[in-house]
Design a protein around this motif. Sequence first.
Motif, PDB file in Angstrom:
ATOM      1  N   ALA A  25       0.817  -1.218   0.000  1.00  0.00           N
ATOM      2  CA  ALA A  25       0.000   0.000   0.000  1.00  0.00           C
ATOM      3  C   ALA A  25       0.848   1.265   0.000  1.00  0.00           C
ATOM      4  CB  ALA A  25      -0.938  -0.005   1.213  1.00  0.00           C
ATOM      5  N   HIS A  26       2.186   1.122   0.023  1.00  0.00           N
ATOM      6  CA  HIS A  26       3.045   2.315   0.045  1.00  0.00           C
ATOM      7  C   HIS A  26       4.340   2.033  -0.699  1.00  0.00           C
ATOM      8  CE1 HIS A  26       5.770   0.509   3.011  1.00  0.00           C
ATOM      9  NE2 HIS A  26       4.706   0.109   3.689  1.00  0.00           N
ATOM     10  N   TRP A  27       5.179   3.076  -0.817  1.00  0.00           N
ATOM     11  CA  TRP A  27       6.437   2.988  -1.548  1.00  0.00           C
ATOM     12  C   TRP A  27       7.639   3.160  -0.628  1.00  0.00           C
ATOM     13  CZ3 TRP A  27       6.400   1.562  -6.603  1.00  0.00           C
ATOM     14  CH2 TRP A  27       5.163   1.641  -7.267  1.00  0.00           C
ATOM     15  N   THR A 188      18.873   5.209  -9.218  1.00  0.00           N
ATOM     16  CA  THR A 188      17.707   6.062  -8.994  1.00  0.00           C
ATOM     17  C   THR A 188      16.511   5.617  -9.820  1.00  0.00           C
ATOM     18  OG1 THR A 188      19.075   7.983  -8.464  1.00  0.00           O
ATOM     19  CG2 THR A 188      16.834   8.432  -9.209  1.00  0.00           C
ATOM     20  N   TYR A 189      16.717   5.444 -11.119  1.00  0.00           N
ATOM     21  CA  TYR A 189      15.582   5.219 -12.006  1.00  0.00           C
ATOM     22  C   TYR A 189      15.427   3.774 -12.477  1.00  0.00           C
ATOM     23  CZ  TYR A 189      14.557  10.217 -12.302  1.00  0.00           C
ATOM     24  OH  TYR A 189      14.194  11.516 -12.010  1.00  0.00           O
ATOM     25  N   GLY A 190      16.324   2.884 -12.082  1.00  0.00           N
ATOM     26  CA  GLY A 190      16.203   1.490 -12.481  1.00  0.00           C
ATOM     27  C   GLY A 190      15.799   0.559 -11.364  1.00  0.00           C
ATOM     28  N   ILE A 191      15.876   1.032 -10.121  1.00  0.00           N
ATOM     29  CA  ILE A 191      15.513   0.233  -8.954  1.00  0.00           C
ATOM     30  C   ILE A 191      14.364   0.937  -8.242  1.00  0.00           C
ATOM     31  CG2 ILE A 191      16.316  -0.717  -6.745  1.00  0.00           C
ATOM     32  CD1 ILE A 191      19.158  -0.659  -7.890  1.00  0.00           C
ATOM     33  N   PRO A 192      13.246   0.266  -8.005  1.00  0.00           N
ATOM     34  CA  PRO A 192      12.116   0.926  -7.349  1.00  0.00           C
ATOM     35  C   PRO A 192      12.501   1.570  -6.027  1.00  0.00           C
ATOM     36  CG  PRO A 192      11.440  -1.204  -8.220  1.00  0.00           C
ATOM     37  CD  PRO A 192      12.939  -1.137  -8.371  1.00  0.00           C
ATOM     38  N   ASP A 302      11.252  -6.426 -10.250  1.00  0.00           N
ATOM     39  CA  ASP A 302      10.960  -5.026  -9.938  1.00  0.00           C
ATOM     40  C   ASP A 302       9.679  -4.557 -10.627  1.00  0.00           C
ATOM     41  OD1 ASP A 302      13.231  -4.876  -8.386  1.00  0.00           O
ATOM     42  OD2 ASP A 302      14.463  -3.939  -9.937  1.00  0.00           O
ATOM     43  N   CYS A 303       9.413  -5.099 -11.812  1.00  0.00           N
ATOM     44  CA  CYS A 303       8.162  -4.781 -12.495  1.00  0.00           C
ATOM     45  C   CYS A 303       6.963  -5.343 -11.733  1.00  0.00           C
ATOM     46  CB  CYS A 303       8.185  -5.335 -13.916  1.00  0.00           C
ATOM     47  SG  CYS A 303       9.311  -4.477 -15.039  1.00  0.00           S
ATOM     48  N   ILE A 304       7.147  -6.508 -11.113  1.00  0.00           N
ATOM     49  CA  ILE A 304       6.080  -7.079 -10.285  1.00  0.00           C
ATOM     50  C   ILE A 304       5.820  -6.181  -9.081  1.00  0.00           C
ATOM     51  CG2 ILE A 304       5.439  -9.038  -8.820  1.00  0.00           C
ATOM     52  CD1 ILE A 304       7.111 -10.828 -10.661  1.00  0.00           C
ATOM     53  N   THR A 305       6.896  -5.815  -8.379  1.00  0.00           N
ATOM     54  CA  THR A 305       6.778  -4.929  -7.218  1.00  0.00           C
ATOM     55  C   THR A 305       5.986  -3.673  -7.554  1.00  0.00           C
ATOM     56  OG1 THR A 305       8.811  -5.663  -6.119  1.00  0.00           O
ATOM     57  CG2 THR A 305       8.148  -3.402  -5.730  1.00  0.00           C
ATOM     58  N   THR A 306       6.301  -3.088  -8.702  1.00  0.00           N
ATOM     59  CA  THR A 306       5.664  -1.840  -9.107  1.00  0.00           C
ATOM     60  C   THR A 306       4.214  -2.067  -9.522  1.00  0.00           C
ATOM     61  OG1 THR A 306       7.811  -1.011  -9.834  1.00  0.00           O
ATOM     62  CG2 THR A 306       5.875   0.130 -10.672  1.00  0.00           C
TER      63      THR A 306
END
Length: 488
Positions: A25-27, A188-192, A302-306
Amino acid sequence: MAKPTGFLTYVRADVKKEAPHKRVAHWKEFTRPMSTQTLQEQGARCMDCAVPFCHTGTEEVGCPIHNLIPEWNELVYRNQWKEALVRLHKTNNFPEFTGRVCPAPCEGSCVAALHGEAVAIKSIENHIVERGFAEGWIVAHPPKARTEKTVAIVGSGPAGLAAADQLNQAGHTVTVFERDDRVGGLLTYGIPDVKLPFSIIERRINLLREEGISFETGVDIGSDISAAVLRESFDAVILATGATKPRDLSCEGRTLDGVHFAMDFLRANTKSLLDSNHQDEQFLSAAGKHVIVIGGGDTGADCITTSVRHGALSVTQFDINAQQGFTRASENAWPLFPIVHTVSDAHEEAIAIYGEDPRAYKLQTKRFLGANGHVTGLETIEVNTTIDAQGRKTRTEVPGSEQVWHADLVLLALGFEGADATLCEALGVQMSTSQTVAQGRRPYETSVPGVFAAGDNRRGQSLVVWAIDEGRKAAAVCDRFLGGVFLS
């Protein structure tokens, strides 16, 4: 060593984590720190193993940057945290990065793991550096004297940052150029952000700035500044631009809307999160969609996480390989990194939300299906993979195993084919047949004197810890070119 019988007295403990159904529910980070006593007990598990394979640092065994793991394990056991931090920083410029995102090859080579569970090296490492920040032990240390030499570093990922840190401490004046709007490259931009918060990266960047390193963001070398001007303005240049050319999937329907490279998906998500907490809606949303991720590696996870955090209706991850076993295969004996079936945080989250593991194995995509120009699904076929004595893979399709999958969003996480050749061409730097920067007379040199290379653009797609090692070694070679004697 620490406690002689520690590995017999104490069992391995791992950091506690927020429950999957709550953390999606959060980042924010969801790990919970261990107590000091637990960490000391974990340090005590380090053995008197004579040959510490954990910091051997070969291509397949141990820590690439040769972290002095047994030494700081003992110091933690003896509650000498500041001394442990000193030992940790001797080999690792950014343990707060590796302590979060490194797959810990050191643990795979731990002697305690030969017949039991490895020492919790990664957890100890992260707690050492975080305690260092909390106690105020980590402060800026600008070099006492400056040389008259200047170095430009192109790329602010882990390789570029490590090279910048080393060369700055040697007294050279260093400027780091980053074409994105924030420093950090793929950190920064490749790892959630949930795995490696930008605030952690920014904390270290602020220290590097205080120590005298200049950072120029939003600058594309070759466009905003020509390659010729760059060479004329600096005594040396280090290329740390990464392996940014994504591997594509060439099959029918590839141009349909809704089929994207994973990095485009991840980058847009993090940028929107950092810019506006997603309020600007300038990202590829997986909300309410059936998502298929093609690629079984960390980027796919990482795509799953996002996607789970966006609110996807379902997430499926295709892996072209067979599922790994739960124990090492004979050809993957200790102390090699263990190639076994694991459940990552991302997979754990998908299981909690959707009720099953999102992975599907031995699948090759044959074609994308669509309607009105948008992807609606894809067709796969099962494949068997064989590897010959030279390591070459052969994929054999299984007749009659075709299957159609529904999808509203498809993310290609197939790895990278190599570095962007544009800047290399402008500088006259030769490329290899594998689309990496070709080596000059010595490692880390290029075909152009005074221009060096480090990281994924030199060795190919790899780990953050290998990038740090590359940056440190390239800095040493660059320092010698500049007449320095401080780095080795």
